[in-house]
Enzyme design. Structure first.
Site, PDB file in Angstrom:
ATOM      1  N   SER A 175       0.795  -1.232   0.000  1.00 53.50           N
ATOM      2  CA  SER A 175       0.000   0.000   0.000  1.00 53.50           C
ATOM      3  C   SER A 175       0.828   1.283   0.000  1.00 53.50           C
ATOM      4  CB  SER A 175      -0.926   0.021   1.218  1.00 53.50           C
ATOM      5  OG  SER A 175      -0.181  -0.099   2.410  1.00 53.50           O
ATOM      6  N   ASP A 197      -3.889   7.638   8.188  1.00 53.92           N
ATOM      7  CA  ASP A 197      -4.675   6.679   8.964  1.00 53.92           C
ATOM      8  C   ASP A 197      -3.732   5.895   9.873  1.00 53.92           C
ATOM      9  OD1 ASP A 197      -3.407   4.859   7.316  1.00 53.92           O
ATOM     10  OD2 ASP A 197      -5.202   4.325   6.167  1.00 53.92           O
ATOM     11  N   HIS A 200      -0.619   4.712   7.312  1.00 53.11           N
ATOM     12  CA  HIS A 200      -0.117   5.364   6.100  1.00 53.11           C
ATOM     13  C   HIS A 200       0.057   6.860   6.264  1.00 53.11           C
ATOM     14  CE1 HIS A 200      -2.552   1.798   4.865  1.00 53.11           C
ATOM     15  NE2 HIS A 200      -1.433   1.541   4.212  1.00 53.11           N
TER      16      HIS A 200
END
Ligand code: NAG
Ligand code: NAG
Ligand code: NAG
Ligand code: NAG
Ligand code: NAG
Length: 365
Positions: free
Chosen positions: A56, A338, A341
């Site tokens: 991610s 978040d 990240h």
């Protein structure tokens, strides 16, 4: 269950939208040209394309919408302006590396297939949020080996050639999902010292394979300080990093460094280069901003977006669609977006600390 599992253990993300693709291709051509001059003129090596593998931190839209929050509000609000599969409010590591290389952010593999092979000029992004070198969610998220298979298939089909790879940069992001999956499936912190070498060994196999396929410039990320991620600092009200987890991180990074040094030596090359996310995250977190001082994060460990309680996450809604999360008023003032990240501003700050070492990489070609 999947959804909360992902949120808890993986750096996840996903989606299915058609708008995400177009955004990347249109990312301001003027800006792009200026960059190219400004930042790559002195490079000894002018990469033709960027190929991206990993998770991610690098994914720009490969994971399916049903699997992760990255396709939900409020992800993508800064860029591209709506959720489009990036695990942030805006741009992520891949976008900044592409910018450094004077390239547009490469198209996500998922969309490349949809568009019948157009838009391949800048390379392809094969990264899937939540994935690792080993299976994290088998049959759902392609592990790094499978991601490299995707590229090999494109080479077999003559979409790309070995020569393309020769003149390109490869970026590999490994942010820790193997460890999340390991701990989620019965592994213990005490067991990590024997598991970490297996991860590095598999990573090394992937690196050698890419070199064999023709890659001459491979950037691989060091692990960010895991103990500083909001998911692990909530207990201290986002005041301090978890030292135990950072110790495990350090061991991973030490082995990575040794492995990369050996690979370069054994092949008498400087093919492999470590992008030190550990030090860059720490520098920005400690200085509460970037060294240039134009980006500031007053409470750097506190995420901008979080669930209203521990069973919810950034992007969670209840059955009626009511938001079960809060978002800070200015994502530019937060380092973390978040629980795992960085924000776009966070990535930008990290990028500014990495720019000079990236510059060196391309001079030694
Ligand atoms: C990667 O995934 C493939 C396909 O599911 C699987 O066969 C392979 O064993 C996995 N590789 C690793 C290193 O886990
Ligand atoms: C690519 O072609 C080689 C040689 O024919 C084959 O061994 C390999 O399995 C192919 N790879 C993929 C991913 O299709
Ligand atoms: C740090 O992480 C370890 C390993 O998960 C855990 O046992 C410990 O309680 C954590 N410490 C703090 C202060 O949160
Ligand atoms: C470096 O590579 C050479 C062969 O090119 C090998 O003889 C030597 O042992 C290697 N050194 C290390 C530290 O791996
Ligand atoms: C390794 O590279 C250096 C510099 O290009 C060269 O002088 C040397 O002969 C090479 N050594 C081997 C074992 O190929």
């Amino acid at each position: 269950m999947e959804s909360s599992n992902l949120s808890i253990f993986f750096f996840c993300c996903i989606f299915l939208i058609s708008s995400g693709l177009i955004v990347e291709a249109q990312d301001s051509p003027h800006h792009h040209h200026r960059r190219e001059k400004e930042e790559t003129d002195d490079n000894g090596f002018r990469p033709a394309k960027l190929f991206v593998f990993g998770d991610s931190y690098a994914d720009t839209g490969n994971v399916r919408k049903s699997l992760a929050n990255s396709w939900k509000e409020p992800y993508g609000t800064t860029f591209p302006g709506k959720p489009a599969g990036r695990f942030s409010d805006g741009r992520v590591l891949t976008d900044y590396i592409a910018k450094f290389l004077g390239l547009k952010s490469p198209v996500a593999y998922r969309w490349m297939k949809l568009f019948g092979g157009k838009k391949l000029r800048n390379g392809v992004n094969f990264a899937y949020g939540g994935s690792g070198v080993f299976d994290t969610l088998a049959n759902v998220l392609p592990n790094m080996t499978t991601q490299i298979d995707f590229l090999e298939k494109l080479i077999n089909e003559s979409v790309y050639t070995t020569l393309d790879l020769h003149s390109s940069v490869v970026l590999l992001s490994l942010a820790g999902n193997d460890y999340g999956a390991y701990l989620a499936t019965g592994g213990t912190i005490q067991g990590l010292p024997s598991f970490i070498p297996l991860v590095i060994n598999q990573l090394s196999i992937n690196l050698k394979r890419l070199q064999k396929m023709g890659a001459t410039k491979v950037i691989v990320t060091a692990l960010e300080p895991l103990g500083c991620l909001p998911r692990f600092t909530g207990l201290s009200s986002y005041q301090q990093c978890n030292a135990t987890r950072n110790l495990a991180t350090n061991f991973h990074n030490l082995l990575l460094q040794q492995t990369v040094a050996k690979l370069n030596n054994d092949t008498n090359s400087s093919t492999f280069f470590i992008l030190d996310l550990y030090n860059s995250f720490n520098t920005v977190l400690e200085q509460k901003g970037n060294p240039q001082g134009d980006l500031k994060f007053e409470t750097p460990l506190k995420p901008c977006c979080m669930g209203i309680s521990s069973e919810y996450f950034c992007g969670s809604v209840d059955e009626k669609g009511v938001k079960m999360y809060t978002v800070c008023s200015d994502p530019k003032s937060a380092f973390f977006w978040d629980s795992s990240h960085p924000t776009e501003a966070g990535w930008h700050a990290v990028y500014t600390t990495l720019k000079s070492s990236l510059g060196q990489l391309f001079q030694f070609s």
